[in-house]
Design a protein around this motif. Structure first.
Motif, PDB file in Angstrom:
ATOM      1  N   SER A  40     -87.587 -40.981 -27.955  1.00 42.27           N
ATOM      2  CA  SER A  40     -86.467 -41.712 -28.566  1.00 42.27           C
ATOM      3  C   SER A  40     -86.266 -41.331 -30.030  1.00 42.27           C
ATOM      4  N   ALA A  41     -87.361 -41.047 -30.746  1.00 37.74           N
ATOM      5  CA  ALA A  41     -87.244 -40.680 -32.171  1.00 37.74           C
ATOM      6  C   ALA A  41     -86.607 -39.313 -32.350  1.00 37.74           C
ATOM      7  N   TRP A  42     -86.592 -38.495 -31.313  1.00 36.60           N
ATOM      8  CA  TRP A  42     -86.010 -37.160 -31.426  1.00 36.60           C
ATOM      9  C   TRP A  42     -84.517 -37.206 -31.705  1.00 36.60           C
ATOM     10  N   TRP A  43     -83.871 -38.264 -31.251  1.00 34.99           N
ATOM     11  CA  TRP A  43     -82.410 -38.321 -31.334  1.00 34.99           C
ATOM     12  C   TRP A  43     -81.938 -39.122 -32.538  1.00 34.99           C
ATOM     13  N   SER A  44     -82.826 -39.345 -33.464  1.00 33.09           N
ATOM     14  CA  SER A  44     -82.467 -40.041 -34.700  1.00 33.09           C
ATOM     15  C   SER A  44     -81.965 -39.039 -35.736  1.00 33.09           C
ATOM     16  N   ALA A  45     -81.523 -39.582 -36.875  1.00 31.44           N
ATOM     17  CA  ALA A  45     -81.075 -38.711 -37.960  1.00 31.44           C
ATOM     18  C   ALA A  45     -82.225 -37.836 -38.465  1.00 31.44           C
ATOM     19  N   ASP A  46     -83.432 -38.403 -38.510  1.00 27.96           N
ATOM     20  CA  ASP A  46     -84.594 -37.619 -38.933  1.00 27.96           C
ATOM     21  C   ASP A  46     -84.887 -36.497 -37.948  1.00 27.96           C
ATOM     22  N   GLY A  47     -84.687 -36.776 -36.667  1.00 31.23           N
ATOM     23  CA  GLY A  47     -84.879 -35.744 -35.655  1.00 31.23           C
ATOM     24  C   GLY A  47     -83.884 -34.609 -35.814  1.00 31.23           C
ATOM     25  N   ALA A  48     -82.639 -34.958 -36.108  1.00 32.66           N
ATOM     26  CA  ALA A  48     -81.613 -33.930 -36.314  1.00 32.66           C
ATOM     27  C   ALA A  48     -81.933 -33.074 -37.535  1.00 32.66           C
ATOM     28  N   ARG A  49     -82.421 -33.724 -38.607  1.00 35.11           N
ATOM     29  CA  ARG A  49     -82.796 -32.970 -39.802  1.00 35.11           C
ATOM     30  C   ARG A  49     -83.987 -32.056 -39.522  1.00 35.11           C
ATOM     31  N   ALA A  50     -84.947 -32.550 -38.747  1.00 37.71           N
ATOM     32  CA  ALA A  50     -86.114 -31.729 -38.398  1.00 37.71           C
ATOM     33  C   ALA A  50     -85.701 -30.520 -37.574  1.00 37.71           C
ATOM     34  N   LEU A  51     -84.761 -30.724 -36.664  1.00 37.27           N
ATOM     35  CA  LEU A  51     -84.291 -29.625 -35.832  1.00 37.27           C
ATOM     36  C   LEU A  51     -83.529 -28.599 -36.673  1.00 37.27           C
ATOM     37  N   ALA A  52     -82.682 -29.090 -37.582  1.00 36.81           N
ATOM     38  CA  ALA A  52     -81.905 -28.182 -38.434  1.00 36.81           C
ATOM     39  C   ALA A  52     -82.815 -27.400 -39.376  1.00 36.81           C
ATOM     40  N   SER A  53     -83.780 -28.072 -39.988  1.00 39.17           N
ATOM     41  CA  SER A  53     -84.687 -27.378 -40.908  1.00 39.17           C
ATOM     42  C   SER A  53     -85.579 -26.404 -40.156  1.00 39.17           C
ATOM     43  N   GLY A  54     -85.988 -26.774 -38.938  1.00 42.10           N
ATOM     44  CA  GLY A  54     -86.796 -25.862 -38.133  1.00 42.10           C
ATOM     45  C   GLY A  54     -86.035 -24.596 -37.794  1.00 42.10           C
TER      46      GLY A  54
END
Length: 276
Positions: free
Chosen positions: A161-175
């Motif tokens: 569930s945490a993957w689809w949060s704003a923090d998850g999106a930022r982590a995916l973009a930075s990765g």
């Protein structure tokens, strides 16, 4: 202006050359590496609790310094993709080195420069096409990685569930950005090494031997190796920084190597006879 015009012509010409089976094979291998990395990272993550045994202590699958609790966090969505960045970088290095040495071996450059003497423009266009292809291939690999990560996490019962949060999106973009930067450095290094050596066997032997086994062997006895050697610095960028090299340090070192390599490649291409 002539350099810019030559670069634009080179970009369009190199785009046509991408419609080859070898391009699809290379992109397929890149996607396969990302998927394999994702499967391994998620499926072999240690189920230890935060205060319990850690990965690699003999109580769980070794080799992956990640727990299921870490995967359940917002950054877990990108761990599989970034985990395979080293092998992706190796593949990109190999493809770029082979592609440029084949241009010499097949006599393509000799014929090309008879029609278009603007070598600097051709080099700029060639690198631009390569990096565009790498960016698109990595984006496709990222999508596949996320899909596979969701499937494997579901099998293992990991909360996503945490993957689809704003923090998850930022982590995916930075990765994605970090892996793209590292891949760019590897691509430039492979291209320039091929330009300088002009031999596929020699370029691969020297490049792969130095940036992978030799650098990692030295790293085992010298912690500062990640802040000095190109392969380790590129890898540190893809990981967002490591214990021995911060992200900023690794990025500056990697950028310095890439700029230096591009300068060397330009000088080599413009001052040496392509038939030599």
């Amino acid at each position: 202006m002539n350099v810019v015009l030559a670069a634009r012509r080179s970009f369009r010409a190199e785009l046509i050359k991408l419609w080859r089976p070898s391009t699809a094979v290379a992109m397929g291998l890149l996607a396969a590496l990302s998927v394999l990395s994702t499967v391994l990272v998620v499926s072999l993550a240690d189920p230890a609790s935060p205060g319990g045994p850690r990965p690699g202590d003999g109580n769980g699958p070794g080799g992956f310094d990640v727990t299921t609790q870490q995967l359940a966090g917002a950054t877990g969505i990108a761990r599989g993709f970034t985990g395979g960045a080293t092998f992706v970088g190796l593949l990109i290095f190999l493809v770029c080195a082979i592609a440029i040495t084949l241009e010499y071996g097949q006599g393509t450059l000799r014929t090309l420069f008879l029609r278009e003497p603007g070598r600097r423009g051709w080099f700029a266009g060639r690198v631009a096409v390569t990096l565009t292809l790498v960016a698109l291939a990595l984006l496709a690999a990222l999508v596949l990685s996320v899909a596979v990560a969701v499937a494997v996490a579901g099998v293992r019962g990991i909360d996503t569930s945490a993957w689809w949060s704003a923090d998850g999106a930022r982590a995916l973009a930075s990765g994605y950005l970090n892996v793209l930067l590292a891949a760019t450095f590897f691509a430039v290094a492979g291209t320039v090494l091929g330009l300088v050596l002009r031999s596929t066997a020699l370029a691969l032997s020297i490049g792969v031997a130095w940036m992978f086994p030799i650098e990692h062997i030295i790293q085992n006895s010298w912690s500062g190796a990640s802040r000095v050697f190109p392969g380790l610095a590129f890898d540190a960028v893809s990981q967002g920084g490591v214990a021995d090299a911060s992200y900023v340090t690794a990025l500056l070192v990697g950028a310095a190597y890439a700029v230096g390599a591009a300068t060397l490649g330009t000088i080599t291409l413009t001052r040496r006879d392509v038939t030599v």
